[in-house]
Write an enzyme that holds these catalytic residues in place. Sequence first.
Site, PDB file in Angstrom:
ATOM      1  N   LEU A 287       3.322  -9.196  -0.610  1.00 26.94           N
ATOM      2  CA  LEU A 287       2.709  -8.639   0.602  1.00 26.94           C
ATOM      3  C   LEU A 287       1.193  -8.626   0.442  1.00 26.94           C
ATOM      4  O   LEU A 287       0.675  -8.332  -0.623  1.00 26.94           O
ATOM      5  CB  LEU A 287       3.203  -7.213   0.840  1.00 26.94           C
ATOM      6  CG  LEU A 287       4.693  -7.030   1.120  1.00 26.94           C
ATOM      7  CD1 LEU A 287       4.983  -5.579   1.479  1.00 26.94           C
ATOM      8  CD2 LEU A 287       5.150  -7.931   2.254  1.00 26.94           C
TER       9      LEU A 287
ATOM     10  N   HIS B  85       0.845  -1.207   0.000  1.00 27.66           N
ATOM     11  CA  HIS B  85       0.000   0.000   0.000  1.00 27.66           C
ATOM     12  C   HIS B  85       0.881   1.258   0.000  1.00 27.66           C
ATOM     13  O   HIS B  85       0.602   2.221  -0.712  1.00 27.66           O
ATOM     14  CB  HIS B  85      -0.895   0.049   1.248  1.00 27.66           C
ATOM     15  CG  HIS B  85      -1.845  -1.103   1.384  1.00 27.66           C
ATOM     16  ND1 HIS B  85      -1.725  -2.065   2.353  1.00 27.66           N
ATOM     17  CD2 HIS B  85      -2.955  -1.439   0.677  1.00 27.66           C
ATOM     18  CE1 HIS B  85      -2.708  -2.934   2.251  1.00 27.66           C
ATOM     19  NE2 HIS B  85      -3.468  -2.591   1.237  1.00 27.66           N
TER      20      HIS B  85
HETATM   21  P1  AMP Z   1      -6.472  -3.851  -0.439  1.00 29.64           P
HETATM   22  O1  AMP Z   1      -6.310  -3.081   0.818  1.00 29.64           O
HETATM   23  O2  AMP Z   1      -6.083  -5.282  -0.326  1.00 29.64           O
HETATM   24  O3  AMP Z   1      -7.820  -3.640  -1.091  1.00 29.64           O
HETATM   25  O4  AMP Z   1      -5.424  -3.231  -1.448  1.00 29.64           O
HETATM   26  C1  AMP Z   1      -5.426  -1.870  -1.770  1.00 29.64           C
HETATM   27  C2  AMP Z   1      -4.537  -1.650  -2.968  1.00 29.64           C
HETATM   28  O5  AMP Z   1      -3.206  -2.086  -2.669  1.00 29.64           O
HETATM   29  C3  AMP Z   1      -5.001  -2.469  -4.188  1.00 29.64           C
HETATM   30  O6  AMP Z   1      -4.877  -1.661  -5.343  1.00 29.64           O
HETATM   31  C4  AMP Z   1      -4.028  -3.617  -4.206  1.00 29.64           C
HETATM   32  O7  AMP Z   1      -3.822  -4.159  -5.497  1.00 29.64           O
HETATM   33  C5  AMP Z   1      -2.764  -2.956  -3.695  1.00 29.64           C
HETATM   34  N1  AMP Z   1      -1.827  -3.939  -3.156  1.00 29.64           N
HETATM   35  C6  AMP Z   1      -2.119  -4.960  -2.305  1.00 29.64           C
HETATM   36  N2  AMP Z   1      -1.022  -5.701  -2.070  1.00 29.64           N
HETATM   37  C7  AMP Z   1      -0.019  -5.146  -2.802  1.00 29.64           C
HETATM   38  C8  AMP Z   1       1.361  -5.461  -2.992  1.00 29.64           C
HETATM   39  N3  AMP Z   1       1.942  -6.478  -2.397  1.00 29.64           N
HETATM   40  N4  AMP Z   1       2.078  -4.663  -3.820  1.00 29.64           N
HETATM   41  C9  AMP Z   1       1.501  -3.600  -4.461  1.00 29.64           C
HETATM   42  N5  AMP Z   1       0.203  -3.254  -4.312  1.00 29.64           N
HETATM   43  C10 AMP Z   1      -0.546  -4.016  -3.496  1.00 29.64           C
END
Ligand code: AMP
Length: 274
Positions: free
Chosen positions: A182, A34
């Site tokens: 992650l 994030h």
């Molecule tokens: P989430 O909180 O899981 O909905 O993720 C929020 C944003 O962070 C989404 O656009 C995900 O694709 C991105 N995200 C989650 N994990 C990663 C990661 N390991 N590397 C880069 N972006 C991520």
Amino acid sequence: MIVVKSIEEFKKVSKNLNSSIGFVPTMGALHNGHISLIEKSTKENDITVVSIFVNPTQFLEGEDFSKYPRKIEADIKSCELAKVDILFMPNANEVYSKEEELTIKAPKSKSYILEGLSRPKHFDGVLQVVLKLFNMVKPDRAYFGRKDAQQVILIKSMVKSLFLNIEVVDCDTVREIDGLALSSRNIYLSKESREDALLISKSLKKASKEIMKNILEVDKLKLVMQNILKELNIDYIEVVDRDLNHIEKVKIGNTIILVAIKIEGVRYIDNIWV
Ligand code: AMP
């Protein structure tokens, strides 16, 4: 950093901002994946808005909505450190009116494959909340991770087909040193199941090595990966182009290899863009 908990308050705070707005929507339990999106946004925009909202409509019955990790205090600190300007944490009762029906439908051909096969309607919920958040925040750019490949592709197609004036930026996946992508859900992993989860990135790495040896046939690549993952509960191993179409041969620069595995009832996804 301003912490905003209602839509009304957000309107007041963001009124008359004569600046470019970068937006990073999240479900919280923030990690360095994030943070990498936030850092990209702070570099490319005058103002960065991060939202934390665990969106009920994208969880299916039986999924981990109620036990999804929530770490508000730590998240506020992380956002402060990352120089977020506005942290927006709307309330579900405000985001959704009672008994609201989902009015946005993700295109079936692209949302009932891969993740959508075992999570039907998941992407309807994702697009619904993302469109609502876009309308509230009115960003110039929005940042999403390639880790959720299908998600970012569907969001891009929504933005295009609804003529939204927003640039959707897809960002590389951030990994642990050993390759594990992650994810907020990694906290569910025990020491032993973490070893299993590691095989996901190992299988993807092996596929990319095969591609470097000019092995481009999808069937062959899938076999190599299946071999590494055979002890696990594989949901899918797929190779598609960047429009999510089925392909038989890897096209360098236009291919994504995706894996989904279930470990102790929780789904873990990862992919590489080739
Ligand atoms: P989430 O909180 O899981 O909905 O993720 C929020 C944003 O962070 C989404 O656009 C995900 O694709 C991105 N995200 C989650 N994990 C990663 C990661 N390991 N590397 C880069 N972006 C991520």
